[in-house]
Design an enzyme around this catalytic site. Structure first.
Site, PDB file in Angstrom:
ATOM      1  N   GLU A 176     -21.293  38.898 -43.924  1.00 40.17           N
ATOM      2  CA  GLU A 176     -20.510  37.700 -44.242  1.00 40.17           C
ATOM      3  C   GLU A 176     -21.267  36.655 -45.051  1.00 40.17           C
ATOM      4  OE1 GLU A 176     -18.726  36.109 -40.694  1.00 40.17           O
ATOM      5  OE2 GLU A 176     -17.452  37.865 -40.416  1.00 40.17           O
ATOM      6  N   GLU A 380     -16.060  44.295 -37.835  1.00 41.34           N
ATOM      7  CA  GLU A 380     -15.864  43.332 -36.746  1.00 41.34           C
ATOM      8  C   GLU A 380     -14.382  43.025 -36.612  1.00 41.34           C
ATOM      9  OE1 GLU A 380     -17.955  39.569 -36.809  1.00 41.34           O
ATOM     10  OE2 GLU A 380     -19.807  40.541 -37.463  1.00 41.34           O
TER      11      GLU A 380
HETATM   12  C1  GBH Z   1     -18.097  36.504 -37.376  1.00 40.00           C
HETATM   13  O1  GBH Z   1     -17.880  35.357 -38.095  1.00 40.00           O
HETATM   14  C2  GBH Z   1     -19.564  36.695 -37.252  1.00 40.00           C
HETATM   15  O2  GBH Z   1     -20.029  37.759 -38.051  1.00 40.00           O
HETATM   16  C3  GBH Z   1     -20.040  36.853 -35.838  1.00 40.00           C
HETATM   17  O3  GBH Z   1     -21.420  36.665 -35.788  1.00 40.00           O
HETATM   18  C4  GBH Z   1     -19.287  35.881 -34.966  1.00 40.00           C
HETATM   19  O4  GBH Z   1     -19.794  35.831 -33.661  1.00 40.00           O
HETATM   20  C5  GBH Z   1     -17.860  36.317 -34.940  1.00 40.00           C
HETATM   21  O5  GBH Z   1     -17.336  36.453 -36.224  1.00 40.00           O
HETATM   22  C6  GBH Z   1     -16.937  35.420 -34.139  1.00 40.00           C
HETATM   23  O6  GBH Z   1     -16.892  34.138 -34.690  1.00 40.00           O
HETATM   24  O7  GBH Z   1     -11.635  28.418 -39.900  1.00 40.00           O
HETATM   25  O8  GBH Z   1      -9.874  28.464 -38.281  1.00 40.00           O
HETATM   26  O9  GBH Z   1      -9.425  29.184 -40.539  1.00 40.00           O
HETATM   27  C7  GBH Z   1     -16.542  35.042 -38.329  1.00 40.00           C
HETATM   28  C8  GBH Z   1     -16.447  33.738 -39.057  1.00 40.00           C
HETATM   29  C9  GBH Z   1     -14.155  33.411 -38.507  1.00 40.00           C
HETATM   30  C10 GBH Z   1     -15.177  32.289 -40.362  1.00 40.00           C
HETATM   31  C11 GBH Z   1     -12.811  32.985 -39.004  1.00 40.00           C
HETATM   32  C12 GBH Z   1     -13.828  31.897 -40.860  1.00 40.00           C
HETATM   33  C13 GBH Z   1     -11.624  31.355 -40.209  1.00 40.00           C
HETATM   34  C14 GBH Z   1     -10.876  30.702 -39.063  1.00 40.00           C
HETATM   35  N1  GBH Z   1     -15.127  33.483 -39.563  1.00 40.00           N
HETATM   36  N2  GBH Z   1     -12.931  31.765 -39.749  1.00 40.00           N
HETATM   37  S1  GBH Z   1     -10.425  29.080 -39.474  1.00 40.00           S
END
Ligand code: GBH
Length: 487
Positions: A176, A380
């Site tokens: 990511e 994931e």
């Molecule tokens: C992943 O990140 C990571 O790789 C992992 O380490 C982490 O623990 C896991 O997911 C859970 O968070 O901002 O409300 O529109 C995910 C990160 C999640 C970032 C969704 C953007 C959008 C939701 N992403 N997010 S919102």
């Protein structure tokens, strides 16, 4: 939870192909602990989590799940669950404590034991070189805004590839880069906590470049037949209102195409460069970089949790910015000043993210239509919920954890994967986030994504109902019937 009427993603009994990989994922800083042991240097997440006000409750990864000391127990747990594959990340500061220079043998030994432990249990190792724990010394020299960090990443990849290369099934450069660049240097919600729009875009490029240099380095030292990949958190946008298409074009460019196009086509999207011209002139991109970034990929890892609602601000009504990252001050969307982020309809997880399995199906189909010869893997997918912990003398741990919401979430997203397969997508597998409850970045230990509960007082591992459900899935390659905790 109930999805909107007409959304049937319950999928009970659907069968995946025999070679479809079903496993789980974690990341080094989130589970390992042992932050100052065996020569590990500090990372930007040590600094960030130890800075008051940055992480919920002042939580840090100092101990986390203590996985570093409980490796064998955790490997046995994976074997008990019948996982086909385990995706983990390597902590760069365990291998090179200051990000450059000779390898720290103790660090390599830990991952060597991990990989061997997986192989003897018949579990396929999927290794990620970078899941956000940059050596602090490299950040002190500019971090991902500095081209030297990309070059250092290439050296690091060569060290790890030479030591472990032939035993790892799939090598992944970055996890990511969207988060590393835009949350680390744009919004400041993640380490190093900088809020500089131009730096976020420089970070985008230097992460892309690191990916390219990393793959070149790996391929030059690894002799065995292994796969090479990268994992992106591609966004699925839902556009609203008159300017819907424009809002989607801009955000899709910043979140998706700015990574996909250089990595897979060897060029940056012209519209993104134009959209961000007032933020940066992109002079950090040198001749030949785009070609370096574009290295052959055997599989693309896709992380998916939710969808993102956008529209264009009309300049008059009060702005909505529900992108989940507004607290740290900066914006993770440099140059997209006219885009508003909308709260999508529920249901929601404990993160406040809306649950929309159709988004995963659409994403897989659209990426595979755009890049038809590129195999995909969901690296994931999963959810945080408030789990119900009850005493249960029939369980080995004396405790049962009921998490029907999580089972429902997994079932529906696995159904989405199955539908994508039926629609011709070359999808190779699905990895649940996460094996264990762990350090959820800015949320500390307040959000639990594990299929296995971690008791943070005793560090005991307690398989949740979802772990039993997932084990049944992995054993049969079929989406199981209703929750299994009654058995
Ligand atoms: C992943 O990140 C990571 O790789 C992992 O380490 C982490 O623990 C896991 O997911 C859970 O968070 O901002 O409300 O529109 C995910 C990160 C999640 C970032 C969704 C953007 C959008 C939701 N992403 N997010 S919102």
């Amino acid at each position: 939870f109930d999805l909107a009427p007409g959304d049937d993603y319950r999928g009970t009994g659907l069968r995946f192909p025999d070679n479809f990989v079903l496993g789980s994922a974690t990341a080094s800083y989130q589970i390992e602990g042992a932050a100052r042991e065996d020569g590990r240097g500090p990372s930007i997440w040590d600094t960030f989590s130890h800075t008051p006000g940055r992480v919920w409750n002042g939580d840090t990864g100092d101990v986390a799940d203590d996985h570093y000391h409980r490796l064998d127990e955790d490997l046995d747990l994976m074997a008990d669950l019948g996982l086909h594959a385990y995706r983990f990340s390597i902590a760069w500061p365990r291998i090179q404590p200051t990000g450059t220079g000779p390898a720290n043998q103790a660090g390599l030994d830990f991952y060597s034991r991990l990989v061997d432990g997986l192989l003897v249990r018949g579990i396929r190792p999927i290794a990620t070189l970078y899941h956000w724990d940059l050596p602090q010394a490299l950040e002190d020299a500019g971090g991902w805004t500095n081209r030297a960090t990309s070059e250092a990443f290439g050296d690091y990849a060569a060290i790890v590839g030479a030591a472990l290369g032939d035993r790892v099934a799939t090598w992944t450069t970055l996890n990511e880069p969207w988060c590393s660049a835009y949350l680390g240097y744009g919004s400041g919600a993640h380490a190093p906590g900088r809020t500089e729009p131009a730096s976020a875009l420089a970070a985008v490029h230097h992460l892309n470049l690191a990916h390219g240099l990393g793959l070149q380095a790996l391929r030059s030292v690894v002799t065995a037949q292994t796969e090479y990949s990268v994992t992106l958190n591609l966004h699925v946008f839902r556009g609203f209102g008159d300017g819907a298409e424009e809002a989607v074009r801009q955000t899709d460019g910043l979140a998706n195409r700015v990574f996909l196009q250089p990595m897979l086509e060897g060029s940056y999207p012209a519209d993104v460069l134009a959209d961000t011209a007032s933020v940066t002139d992109w002079s950090f991109v040198r001749d030949g970089d785009a070609r370096t970034i574009c290295q052959p990929l055997d599989v693309l890892g896709v992380n998916y949790y939710s969808t993102t609602g956008v529209r264009l601000w009309d300049g008059v009504s009060p702005r909505q910015t529900d992108d989940g990252h507004k607290d740290a001050g900066g914006s993770p969307w440099p140059g997209a000043d006219r885009v508003e982020f909308l709260r999508m309809p529920g249901p929601y997880t404990a993160m406040g993210w809306n649950i929309e399995p159709a988004g995963l199906e659409e994403l897989l189909v659209s990426v595979s239509r755009r890049y038809p010869s590129l195999p995909l893997m969901v690296t994931e997918n999963g959810a945080a919920f408030d789990d119900e912990v009850v005493e249960d003398p029939t369980r080995p741990t004396g405790v049962a954890v009921h998490d029907d919401d999580r089972i429902d979430y997994l079932r529906r997203h696995l159904t989405a994967c199955h539908r994508a397969l039926e629609r011709g997508v070359d999808l190779r597998g699905y990895l649940v986030w996460s094996l264990l409850d762990n350090f959820e970045w800015g949320y500390g230990y307040s959000r639990r994504f594990g299929i296995v509960r971690v008791d943070y007082d005793t560090l005991e591992r307690i398989p949740k109902d979802s772990a039993r459900w997932f084990a049944e899935l992995a054993r049969t390659s079929r989406i199981p019937a209703e929750p299994l905790h009654a058995r």
